[in-house]
Every structure is written in structure tokens, then in C-alpha cells.
Design a protein around this motif. Structure first.
Motif, PDB file in Angstrom:
ATOM      1  N   UNK A  47     -48.349  15.365 -40.951  1.00 16.34           N
ATOM      2  CA  UNK A  47     -47.146  15.443 -41.508  1.00 16.34           C
ATOM      3  C   UNK A  47     -46.232  15.019 -40.478  1.00 16.34           C
ATOM      4  N   UNK A  48     -46.466  14.934 -39.080  1.00 15.00           N
ATOM      5  CA  UNK A  48     -45.513  14.543 -38.111  1.00 15.00           C
ATOM      6  C   UNK A  48     -45.889  12.822 -37.901  1.00 15.00           C
ATOM      7  N   UNK A  49     -46.931  12.310 -38.487  1.00 13.92           N
ATOM      8  CA  UNK A  49     -47.206  10.995 -38.059  1.00 13.92           C
ATOM      9  C   UNK A  49     -46.016  10.281 -38.882  1.00 13.92           C
ATOM     10  N   UNK A  50     -45.452   9.247 -37.904  1.00 16.12           N
ATOM     11  CA  UNK A  50     -44.566   8.369 -38.501  1.00 16.12           C
ATOM     12  C   UNK A  50     -44.648   7.629 -39.658  1.00 16.12           C
ATOM     13  N   UNK A  51     -45.961   7.161 -39.657  1.00 19.38           N
ATOM     14  CA  UNK A  51     -46.444   6.345 -40.943  1.00 19.38           C
ATOM     15  C   UNK A  51     -46.253   7.282 -42.380  1.00 19.38           C
ATOM     16  N   UNK A  52     -46.818   8.583 -42.224  1.00 11.39           N
ATOM     17  CA  UNK A  52     -46.653   9.848 -43.265  1.00 11.39           C
ATOM     18  C   UNK A  52     -45.362   9.891 -43.638  1.00 11.39           C
ATOM     19  N   UNK A  53     -44.467   9.977 -42.627  1.00  7.20           N
ATOM     20  CA  UNK A  53     -42.932  10.341 -42.607  1.00  7.20           C
ATOM     21  C   UNK A  53     -42.339   9.195 -43.588  1.00  7.20           C
ATOM     22  N   UNK A  54     -42.541   7.950 -42.915  1.00 10.93           N
ATOM     23  CA  UNK A  54     -41.947   6.760 -43.400  1.00 10.93           C
ATOM     24  C   UNK A  54     -42.588   6.585 -45.251  1.00 10.93           C
ATOM     25  N   UNK A  55     -43.728   6.817 -45.501  1.00 15.28           N
ATOM     26  CA  UNK A  55     -44.101   6.703 -46.791  1.00 15.28           C
ATOM     27  C   UNK A  55     -43.561   7.898 -47.772  1.00 15.28           C
ATOM     28  N   UNK A  56     -43.359   8.975 -47.181  1.00 10.40           N
ATOM     29  CA  UNK A  56     -42.605   9.889 -47.841  1.00 10.40           C
ATOM     30  C   UNK A  56     -41.095   9.615 -48.334  1.00 10.40           C
ATOM     31  N   UNK A  57     -40.661   8.895 -47.124  1.00 13.50           N
ATOM     32  CA  UNK A  57     -39.053   8.318 -47.520  1.00 13.50           C
ATOM     33  C   UNK A  57     -39.066   7.248 -48.586  1.00 13.50           C
ATOM     34  N   UNK A  58     -40.144   6.376 -48.428  1.00 14.54           N
ATOM     35  CA  UNK A  58     -40.284   5.280 -49.313  1.00 14.54           C
ATOM     36  C   UNK A  58     -40.506   5.726 -50.842  1.00 14.54           C
ATOM     37  N   UNK A  59     -41.390   6.798 -50.822  1.00 14.70           N
ATOM     38  CA  UNK A  59     -41.649   7.282 -52.000  1.00 14.70           C
ATOM     39  C   UNK A  59     -40.296   7.931 -52.773  1.00 14.70           C
ATOM     40  N   UNK A  60     -39.727   8.809 -52.062  1.00 14.07           N
ATOM     41  CA  UNK A  60     -38.436   9.222 -52.420  1.00 14.07           C
ATOM     42  C   UNK A  60     -37.477   8.419 -53.005  1.00 14.07           C
ATOM     43  N   UNK A  61     -37.359   7.341 -52.155  1.00 16.46           N
ATOM     44  CA  UNK A  61     -36.128   6.430 -52.530  1.00 16.46           C
ATOM     45  C   UNK A  61     -36.645   5.522 -53.675  1.00 16.46           C
ATOM     46  N   UNK A  62     -37.653   5.633 -54.272  1.00 17.81           N
ATOM     47  CA  UNK A  62     -38.015   5.072 -55.520  1.00 17.81           C
ATOM     48  C   UNK A  62     -37.276   5.190 -56.597  1.00 17.81           C
ATOM     49  N   UNK A  63     -36.582   6.329 -56.831  1.00 19.10           N
ATOM     50  CA  UNK A  63     -36.218   7.086 -57.941  1.00 19.10           C
ATOM     51  C   UNK A  63     -34.806   7.788 -57.534  1.00 19.10           C
ATOM     52  N   UNK A  64     -33.642   7.152 -58.005  1.00 20.57           N
ATOM     53  CA  UNK A  64     -32.358   7.797 -57.776  1.00 20.57           C
ATOM     54  C   UNK A  64     -32.244   9.474 -58.160  1.00 20.57           C
ATOM     55  N   UNK A  65     -32.917   9.587 -59.072  1.00 26.36           N
ATOM     56  CA  UNK A  65     -32.907  11.040 -59.679  1.00 26.36           C
ATOM     57  C   UNK A  65     -33.544  11.965 -58.677  1.00 26.36           C
ATOM     58  N   UNK A  66     -34.662  11.484 -57.811  1.00 24.24           N
ATOM     59  CA  UNK A  66     -35.161  12.115 -56.854  1.00 24.24           C
ATOM     60  C   UNK A  66     -34.455  12.248 -55.614  1.00 24.24           C
ATOM     61  N   UNK A  67     -33.687  11.233 -55.433  1.00 16.24           N
ATOM     62  CA  UNK A  67     -32.955  11.291 -54.187  1.00 16.24           C
ATOM     63  C   UNK A  67     -31.774  12.158 -54.536  1.00 16.24           C
ATOM     64  N   UNK A  68     -31.286  12.180 -55.328  1.00 16.06           N
ATOM     65  CA  UNK A  68     -30.090  13.078 -55.760  1.00 16.06           C
ATOM     66  C   UNK A  68     -30.645  14.575 -55.954  1.00 16.06           C
ATOM     67  N   UNK A  69     -31.599  14.881 -56.409  1.00 20.07           N
ATOM     68  CA  UNK A  69     -32.256  16.404 -56.237  1.00 20.07           C
ATOM     69  C   UNK A  69     -32.617  16.723 -54.893  1.00 20.07           C
ATOM     70  N   UNK A  70     -33.439  15.867 -54.413  1.00 15.30           N
ATOM     71  CA  UNK A  70     -33.481  16.231 -53.008  1.00 15.30           C
ATOM     72  C   UNK A  70     -32.249  16.495 -52.040  1.00 15.30           C
TER      73      UNK A  70
END
Length: 96
Positions: A47-70
Motif C-alpha cells: 500500500x505504501x509503495x509509490x507505484x501502487x499509490x499512483x495506480x490507485x490515483x490513476x484508477x480513481x481518476x478514470x471516472x468522474x463519479x468515482x472522483x466525486x463520491x470519494x
């Protein structure tokens, strides 16, 4: 003064919050795991690895509804996610 010493601290905190939010979402978690290639155990150990954190953010940013909900769930402005992603490794240049 901000409780974050730099943009990296802010970005890591937001990404960890996002990971927790995804993990708690029964519908979204399998989608994230499938797209990231991570296994549930990887989420805990990496969880603390920069690459994993970046992939989390990339994923979340794929959908505006996810961004808004989060963002609504943690009290962040919607633009905070993009700023946090830009502070993590592997971010594309900010053209706009």
C-alpha cells in the motif's frame, strides 16, 4: 501552516485514503484489482509503495463519479485528486 510538509505527503495521504475507500467498496474493489493486477494481499503489503499509490490515483481518476463520491466522502475538493496525482511518480505533464 498545513499539516503536510510537502505535496508528496499530501499525495500519499490522499492516495492511501483512496485505497481504503476503494477497498471498502464491494462493487469497485474487484474492478480495481482486475485493472491493477494486484491481489487483495498485495493491497495490504504494498500500500505504501509509490507505484501502487499512483495506480490507485490513476484508477480513481478514470471516472468522474468515482472522483466525486470519494472526494465527498473525505471532504476534499475535486481538484485535489488531480493535484495529488501530479505529485506522485509517473504522472503525465499537466497541460492544462
Amino acid at each position: 501552516m498545513s499539516k503536510f510538509h510537502n505535496h508528496g505527503d499530501f499525495a500519499e495521504t490522499v492516495a492511501l485514503q483512496a485505497l481504503g475507500w476503494i477497498a471498502a467498496n464491494d462493487e469497485l474493489l474487484p474492478v480495481f484489482l482486475g485493472s491493477s493486477g494486484l491481489r487483495p494481499g498485495d493491497m495490504r503489503t504494498r500500500a505504501a509503495e509509490p507505484e501502487v499509490l499512483a495506480s490507485v490515483m490513476d484508477f480513481l481518476l478514470l471516472d468522474d463519479a468515482w472522483v466525486i463520491a470519494f472526494c465527498d466522502s473525505v471532504g476534499l475538493g475535486y481538484e485535489s485528486l488531480r493535484r495529488a496525482r501530479m505529485a506522485l511518480p509517473g504522472a503525465a505533464p499537466d497541460w492544462g
